[in-house]
Design an enzyme around this catalytic site. Structure first.
Site, mmCIF file in Angstrom:
data_model
loop_
_atom_site.group_PDB
_atom_site.id
_atom_site.type_symbol
_atom_site.label_atom_id
_atom_site.label_comp_id
_atom_site.label_asym_id
_atom_site.label_seq_id
_atom_site.Cartn_x
_atom_site.Cartn_y
_atom_site.Cartn_z
ATOM 1 N N CYS A 71 10.448 13.092 -15.969
ATOM 2 C CA CYS A 71 9.168 13.154 -15.140
ATOM 3 C C CYS A 71 7.485 13.008 -15.553
ATOM 4 C CB CYS A 71 9.453 14.345 -14.918
ATOM 5 S SG CYS A 71 8.342 15.709 -14.143
ATOM 6 N N CYS A 418 1.582 2.169 1.649
ATOM 7 C CA CYS A 418 2.464 2.230 1.888
ATOM 8 C C CYS A 418 3.719 1.830 0.916
ATOM 9 C CB CYS A 418 2.517 3.350 3.388
ATOM 10 S SG CYS A 418 4.901 3.224 4.118
#
Length: 525
Positions: A71, A418
């Site tokens: 992470c 995107c």
């Protein structure tokens, strides 16, 4: 003799029938192994399911970070987390920081409902069942201050004027609760708020002499600040008592400067201010003529406190993203824009006259009274917008094309950045080529970051909408697989799919202003 041997034989049979390894003193597979000594890394306890219980017993105040090694947000937090532990240790604070590798300790992650990383939980007095969710900042000092206000007093007890003046003089924002009875439940409400308002310093007193010295006759919460009015009072309602939400809104509103310059240090607080209307003055602060406009801007601000937040945007600084959001170029400065964060509607002065205190006041009143129509962003219509298989729509031609009663129009609303949009682009192009000879079908796309629509707002990318021919301005949202075969089936069936079609694919969310949470981004499991 046989009677004497019978008990011995029975005992041997019982031992033989037990599973291997279950002799007296052996541990069953379901039992916990003995607790280990808890290791440390950079001042942080490293916990497992075998050691959490021991940590809870030994440490009455325990902050636990659930992290994942992969992470990125966890990796960024790690050095700040260790610094916070060192700061608190140097202060001899009775609080301990720990961490749990969530993927490796899945049982613990499931026990505490961890669904994203990092997740931090605060345990008090060994209570394993009701930890408090950490909601504070991600920097070392923010973590340390959040914990200080939970293991120590969240507000300083003030006994005399010298202590009060020392507190007020030492900080930009100081909140003092003047309560005649410190056992009153209003005091508990005040202290609860003080735990989380980390950008302010809190004091508390019941001394009559301090009431007199600060001109008070009844319970009042006073915000002292080293700017603007210098002081703002919040009297406690004698019948209803102190409302946490009302006090919180008051402090957020009055802790903001009347005029705030937008930058990386102030942006989070601007969006967290809970004031929905923001008036932005775009100026070039390298120009003296522009700087002179700030006085009039500040003069108009006080009468709109709590209704409109006054913000200065320097077009000469790194604020290109703000200009883009309002469809502006730096050359447009000086100019005003007002935006409502709830509706995202934007407003511009109609006359475009000089920026003065009077014109600013009139503009704000006109918007608040519904006398100004919002404007919508739109690119210019490309000369060749209808020359390719995929037609190019913008704000200015969307209504005419999408709601043409003789056409079935399938539109992709996208963002240039995107990933999902880029991945489906070949399928969308192939769809347009397949149906380009169908006179009643149009395949189109619209950049929703540069064009706004009055009919609806776009909240995720890509968003696919089908506008069938005929009256009624009907709109059907497509939520299935994004491939040529499924698109074709959808069009051939008049904007519907069989029930067995697979579920919708995810869309990237439209970027939002920073939320009130100070924890920032997390990574979901």
């Amino acid at each position: 003799m046989s009677r004497q041997l019978l008990p011995v034989l029975l005992l041997l049979l019982l031992r033989a029938s037990c599973p291997w390894g279950q002799e007296q003193g052996a541990r069953s597979p379901s039992e916990e192994p003995p607790e280990e000594e808890i290791p440390k890394e950079d001042g942080i306890l490293v916990l497992s399911r075998h050691t959490l219980g021991l940590a809870l017993r030994e440490h009455p105040a325990l902050l636990v970070e659930f992290y994942a090694p992969w992470c990125g947000h966890c990796q960024a937090l790690a050095p700040e987390y260790s610094k916070a532990a060192a700061v608190l240790a140097a202060e001899s604070m009775v609080v301990t920081l720990a961490k749990v590798d969530g993927p490796a300790q899945r049982e613990l992650a499931e026990e505490f409902g961890v669904t994203e990383y990092p997740t931090l939980k605060f345990f008090r007095n060994g209570n394993r069942t009701h930890p408090e969710e950490y909601t504070g900042p991600r920097d070392a000092e923010g973590i340390a201050e959040w914990l200080r206000r939970r293991v120590g007093p969240s507000a300083m007890r003030l006994e005399d004027e010298a202590a009060a003046q020392a507190l007020i003089g030492g900080r930009d924002l100081v909140v003092i609760g003047f309560f005649q009875d410190l056992q009153d439940e209003d005091v508990a409400t005040f202290l609860a708020l003080a735990q989380d308002a980390l950008d302010m310093t809190f004091g508390l007193t019941d001394r009559p002499r301090l009431f007199q010295q600060f001109g008070l006759t009844k319970d009042t919460v006073v915000l002292f600040k080293k700017f603007d009015e210098g002081r703002a009072d919040f009297p406690v309602d004698e019948e209803l008592g102190l409302d946490l939400g009302d006090l919180s809104r008051f402090l957020v509103t009055h802790s903001m400067r009347l005029v705030t310059e937008f930058n990386s240090q102030t942006s989070a607080k601007i969006f967290a201010a809970r004031i929905l209307n923001h008036l932005l003055l775009f100026v070039n602060q390298t120009l003296a003529a522009h700087r002179e406009l700030l006085a009039g801007f500040g003069e108009a601000a006080p009468r709109f406190r709590g209704q409109v937040l006054f913000v200065v945007v320097d077009v000469a600084a790194d604020n290109e993203h703000v200009l883009q959001y309002f469809g502006l170029k730096a050359e447009a400065a000086p100019t005003l824009r007002l935006v409502n964060l709830e509706t995202t509607k934007k407003y511009a002065p109609v006359d475009g006259g000089p920026v003065t205190a009077a014109s600013i006041t009139a503009f704000c009143h006109a918007v608040l009274n519904g006398q100004v129509k919002p404007y919508l962003l739109s690119q210019e219509i490309p000369p060749d917008w209808d020359q390719r298989p995929v037609k190019t729509l913008v704000g200015k031609n969307f209504e005419q094309v999408a709601f043409d009663e003789t056409k079935n129009v399938f539109v992709k609303f996208y963002a240039p950045w995107c990933t999902h949009c880029k991945e489906m682009a070949p399928a969308w192009e192939a769809l347009a080529e397949k149906y380009q000879d169908h006179e009643d079908i149009i395949i189109a796309e619209l950049d929703a970051t540069a064009n706004e629509l009055d009919a609806f707002a776009v909240h995720g990318f890509p968003t696919l909408k089908y506008f069938p021919a005929g009256p009624g301005r009907k709109v059907i949202e497509y939520k299935s697989t994004r491939d040529l075969e499924t698109f074709s089936k959808f069009l051939d069936n008049g904007g519907v799919l069989p029930t067995e079609e697979p579920p919708e694919e995810p869309a990237a969310p439209f970027p939002e202003p920073p939320a009130n949470s100070t924890m920032g981004s997390k990574e979901e499991l």
